[in-house]
Design an enzyme around this catalytic site. Structure first.
Site, PDB file in Angstrom:
ATOM      1  CD  GLU A  81      -1.408   2.404   1.968  1.00 42.82           C
ATOM      2  OE1 GLU A  81      -2.135   3.396   1.947  1.00 42.82           O
ATOM      3  OE2 GLU A  81      -0.265   2.445   2.465  1.00 42.82           O
ATOM      4  CB  CYS A 113      -4.582  -4.722   4.079  1.00 37.63           C
ATOM      5  SG  CYS A 113      -4.509  -3.136   4.895  1.00 37.63           S
ATOM      6  CG  HIS A 235      -5.938  -7.500   7.357  1.00 34.32           C
ATOM      7  ND1 HIS A 235      -4.618  -7.121   7.412  1.00 34.32           N
ATOM      8  CD2 HIS A 235      -6.665  -6.339   7.415  1.00 34.32           C
ATOM      9  CE1 HIS A 235      -4.543  -5.798   7.476  1.00 34.32           C
ATOM     10  NE2 HIS A 235      -5.768  -5.309   7.494  1.00 34.32           N
TER      11      HIS A 235
HETATM   12  N1  CAA Z   1      -9.724  -0.739  28.858  1.00 38.86           N
HETATM   13  C1  CAA Z   1     -10.059  -1.739  28.019  1.00 38.86           C
HETATM   14  N2  CAA Z   1     -10.705  -1.530  26.827  1.00 38.86           N
HETATM   15  C2  CAA Z   1     -10.978  -0.249  26.489  1.00 38.86           C
HETATM   16  C3  CAA Z   1     -10.628   0.842  27.317  1.00 38.86           C
HETATM   17  C4  CAA Z   1      -9.976   0.555  28.563  1.00 38.86           C
HETATM   18  N3  CAA Z   1      -9.610   1.532  29.380  1.00 38.86           N
HETATM   19  N4  CAA Z   1     -11.033   1.974  26.718  1.00 38.86           N
HETATM   20  C5  CAA Z   1     -11.608   1.607  25.532  1.00 38.86           C
HETATM   21  N5  CAA Z   1     -11.573   0.267  25.404  1.00 38.86           N
HETATM   22  C6  CAA Z   1     -12.046  -0.535  24.278  1.00 38.86           C
HETATM   23  C7  CAA Z   1     -13.376  -0.063  23.700  1.00 38.86           C
HETATM   24  O1  CAA Z   1     -14.485  -0.563  24.457  1.00 38.86           O
HETATM   25  C8  CAA Z   1     -13.294  -0.660  22.308  1.00 38.86           C
HETATM   26  O2  CAA Z   1     -13.574  -2.030  22.356  1.00 38.86           O
HETATM   27  P1  CAA Z   1     -14.712  -2.670  21.386  1.00 38.86           P
HETATM   28  O3  CAA Z   1     -14.338  -2.268  19.990  1.00 38.86           O
HETATM   29  O4  CAA Z   1     -14.597  -4.119  21.633  1.00 38.86           O
HETATM   30  O5  CAA Z   1     -15.995  -2.058  21.815  1.00 38.86           O
HETATM   31  C9  CAA Z   1     -11.788  -0.565  21.975  1.00 38.86           C
HETATM   32  O6  CAA Z   1     -11.130  -0.360  23.229  1.00 38.86           O
HETATM   33  C10 CAA Z   1     -11.435   0.617  21.063  1.00 38.86           C
HETATM   34  O7  CAA Z   1     -11.995   1.758  21.591  1.00 38.86           O
HETATM   35  P2  CAA Z   1     -12.727   2.836  20.653  1.00 38.86           P
HETATM   36  O8  CAA Z   1     -13.691   2.126  19.732  1.00 38.86           O
HETATM   37  O9  CAA Z   1     -13.238   3.957  21.473  1.00 38.86           O
HETATM   38  O10 CAA Z   1     -11.431   3.316  19.838  1.00 38.86           O
HETATM   39  P3  CAA Z   1     -11.280   4.434  18.780  1.00 38.86           P
HETATM   40  O11 CAA Z   1     -12.586   4.821  18.196  1.00 38.86           O
HETATM   41  O12 CAA Z   1     -10.434   5.507  19.348  1.00 38.86           O
HETATM   42  O13 CAA Z   1     -10.404   3.700  17.648  1.00 38.86           O
HETATM   43  C11 CAA Z   1     -10.454   2.378  15.643  1.00 38.86           C
HETATM   44  C12 CAA Z   1     -10.640   2.397  17.164  1.00 38.86           C
HETATM   45  C13 CAA Z   1     -11.674   3.069  14.991  1.00 38.86           C
HETATM   46  C14 CAA Z   1     -10.366   0.961  15.130  1.00 38.86           C
HETATM   47  C15 CAA Z   1      -9.163   3.189  15.281  1.00 38.86           C
HETATM   48  O14 CAA Z   1      -8.064   2.573  15.880  1.00 38.86           O
HETATM   49  C16 CAA Z   1      -8.909   3.296  13.791  1.00 38.86           C
HETATM   50  O15 CAA Z   1      -9.514   4.134  13.099  1.00 38.86           O
HETATM   51  N6  CAA Z   1      -7.973   2.471  13.241  1.00 38.86           N
HETATM   52  C17 CAA Z   1      -7.633   2.482  11.813  1.00 38.86           C
HETATM   53  C18 CAA Z   1      -8.680   1.783  10.967  1.00 38.86           C
HETATM   54  C19 CAA Z   1      -8.643   0.277  11.112  1.00 38.86           C
HETATM   55  O16 CAA Z   1      -7.686  -0.314  11.563  1.00 38.86           O
HETATM   56  N7  CAA Z   1      -9.745  -0.345  10.672  1.00 38.86           N
HETATM   57  C20 CAA Z   1      -9.854  -1.813  10.695  1.00 38.86           C
HETATM   58  C21 CAA Z   1     -10.683  -2.338   9.554  1.00 38.86           C
HETATM   59  S1  CAA Z   1     -10.027  -1.725   7.991  1.00 38.86           S
HETATM   60  C22 CAA Z   1      -8.724  -2.783   7.648  1.00 38.86           C
HETATM   61  O17 CAA Z   1      -8.591  -3.835   8.206  1.00 38.86           O
HETATM   62  C23 CAA Z   1      -7.718  -2.359   6.633  1.00 38.86           C
HETATM   63  C24 CAA Z   1      -6.536  -1.781   7.339  1.00 38.86           C
HETATM   64  O18 CAA Z   1      -5.570  -2.480   7.636  1.00 38.86           O
HETATM   65  C25 CAA Z   1      -6.547  -0.358   7.685  1.00 38.86           C
END
Ligand code: CAA
Length: 400
Positions: A81, A113, A235
């Site tokens: 990528e 990916c 993945h």
């Molecule tokens: N203790 C334990 N767990 C906690 C916590 C704590 N103190 N605080 C939060 N959590 C948990 C939440 O409950 C949540 O768990 P669930 O998803 O099981 O409910 C987890 O931690 C993440 O918290 P948020 O959802 O609030 O996190 P966020 O919104 O800040 O970010 C994300 C999460 C959206 C995935 C972000 O990391 C992101 O945008 N990442 C990039 C995109 C990505 O990786 N997408 C994956 C699919 S796309 C793909 O696979 C292609 C690729 O490679 C990019």
């Protein structure tokens, strides 16, 4: 009897530095368990200034070819990528650095990916057509998001290199395959940007919807039932994504889906990815490496693979672990690639992050790092590379 075709040897390389996600938690005053437990990531690899997809890919491929006694591959497929040129394949730079013979076809493949899984399928086709052919596949990526964005904790960097041939020592890939393509904007990176744009929550949904579609298509094309698959390898943009995905697949197929049981079953595929972060195209194969390197005898087991590339193209396929595979593993090599990294703090990481916009820097020279293969800088718009082991002493000294 059909001759098995699949993955004969595989290895990984990663970057020079390691940032513990505790550093991000400290910087943003977030509970570190959001990262360690919530997304299932502990550390991300961070490239030095003289590292990129070519140097990581060359490091992995060099080790593979040096220990391989077979004929040189006549095809090199480079999946990424993180392309470094709009025209020339990153694979051609690797081909040059490794001194591969001119009698070779080299291509770069792109679809977020997914492209390394696509490269594997193309390689299987080439070997099926010419059974004496061997194909070198390199998947190499640097996952970068904007500073202070929610994606920042899911960055990382790594490469894998693997050889595809008949009578493979590790995994026979089975013929059935399930496909799913959907034109969505869940994650993308315009040419002007170093960092990806992403709709995080939507990308998680797109991943899971694609998994269901690809698995249904795998079944419709003669794939095994979910009960006939012994292990699953996903993945892993972050390891918790695989848990979410597999829980949904079990529900989709009407099986009991206990989240903790799913996490325990998939855990052997997480050990390396939790430590290097997202490596985009390489991530599914790093999951496979971790599984193979684990302490369970997998002989004869069927592994179900799900590759997802945002945008979105995905594939579900399966393979069987070959008898005697354990004699062909290189666990120490993988452990030392991770252990060799130097821990850095958030402030140092900031100096290595390239920022959002691609800037035109003109000519420049990079600071010398510690790896065998180095991206030494840009001269008159050309990227220049060096194999420190093959360079004349004067040129290496001049770089330092
Ligand atoms: N203790 C334990 N767990 C906690 C916590 C704590 N103190 N605080 C939060 N959590 C948990 C939440 O409950 C949540 O768990 P669930 O998803 O099981 O409910 C987890 O931690 C993440 O918290 P948020 O959802 O609030 O996190 P966020 O919104 O800040 O970010 C994300 C999460 C959206 C995935 C972000 O990391 C992101 O945008 N990442 C990039 C995109 C990505 O990786 N997408 C994956 C699919 S796309 C793909 O696979 C292609 C690729 O490679 C990019």
């Amino acid at each position: 009897m059909t001759v098995p075709v699949g993955i004969h040897d595989i290895t990984l390389a990663t970057a020079r530095y390691a940032l513990d996600l505790g550093e991000l938690a400290r910087r943003f005053d977030v509970d570190v368990n959001k990262f360690y437990t919530g997304i299932g990531q502990r550390v991300m690899s961070v490239p030095a200034e003289d590292e990129d997809i070519v140097t990581m890919g060359a490091s992995a491929a060099a080790r593979l070819l040096e220990r391989d006694g077979g004929p040189m591959p006549r095809t090199l497929l480079f999946a990424t990528e993180t392309g470094i040129d709009q025209s020339k394949s990153a694979g051609v730079y690797v081909h040059g650095l490794l001194g591969m013979p001119a009698e070779c076809r080299v291509l770069e493949l792109k679809q977020a990916c997914y492209s390394a899984a696509g490269a594997l399928q193309l390689a299987l086709g080439l070997v099926a057509r010419s059974p004496d052919e061997r194909v070198l596949v390199i998947a190499s990526d640097i996952a970068r998001y904007d500073l202070a964005s929610s994606g920042e904790a899911t960055q990382g960097a790594a490469a894998v290199a693997f050889l595809v041939q008949r009578d493979p020592a590790l995994i026979e890939i089975e013929p059935a395959s399930g496909l799913h393509t959907l034109d969505v904007q869940d994650f993308w990176r315009p040419n002007s940007r170093n960092t990806a744009l992403v709709d995080g929550k939507y990308s998680v949904k797109a991943y899971i919807d694609s998994l269901k579609g690809a698995f249904d298509d795998y079944r419709a094309h003669g794939g095994a039932s979910i009960d006939e698959i012994d292990r699953f390898c996903y993945h892993q943009p972050f390891t918790k994504m695989a848990v979410k995905a597999h829980t949904s697949l079990l529900q989709h197929t009407g099986r009991p889906a206990d989240r903790q049981a799913v996490a325990d079953a998939l855990a052997p595929t997480f050990t390396y990815n939790a430590e290097v972060g997202n490596s985009y195209t390489a991530s599914i194969f790093i999951g496979l490496l971790a599984l193979l390197d684990g302490d369970v005898d997998l002989t004869g087991e069927r592994i179900g693979f799900f590759s997802y590339g945002s945008g979105a193209v995905s594939e579900f396929f399966s393979g069987r672990v070959m008898p005697g595979y354990e004699a062909h593993l290189h666990r120490d090599e993988h452990a030392s690639a991770l252990l060799a990294r130097e821990s850095i703090d958030y402030e140092r990481y900031l100096t290595l992050h390239p920022g959002t916009e691609v800037s035109s820097r003109g000519d420049y020279t990079t600071a010398a790092g510690a790896g065998r293969f180095r991206f030494t800088g840009v001269r008159e718009h050309s990227r220049e590379y060096l194999d420190v082991e093959r360079a004349p002493e004067s040129s290496t000294a001049a770089e330092q």
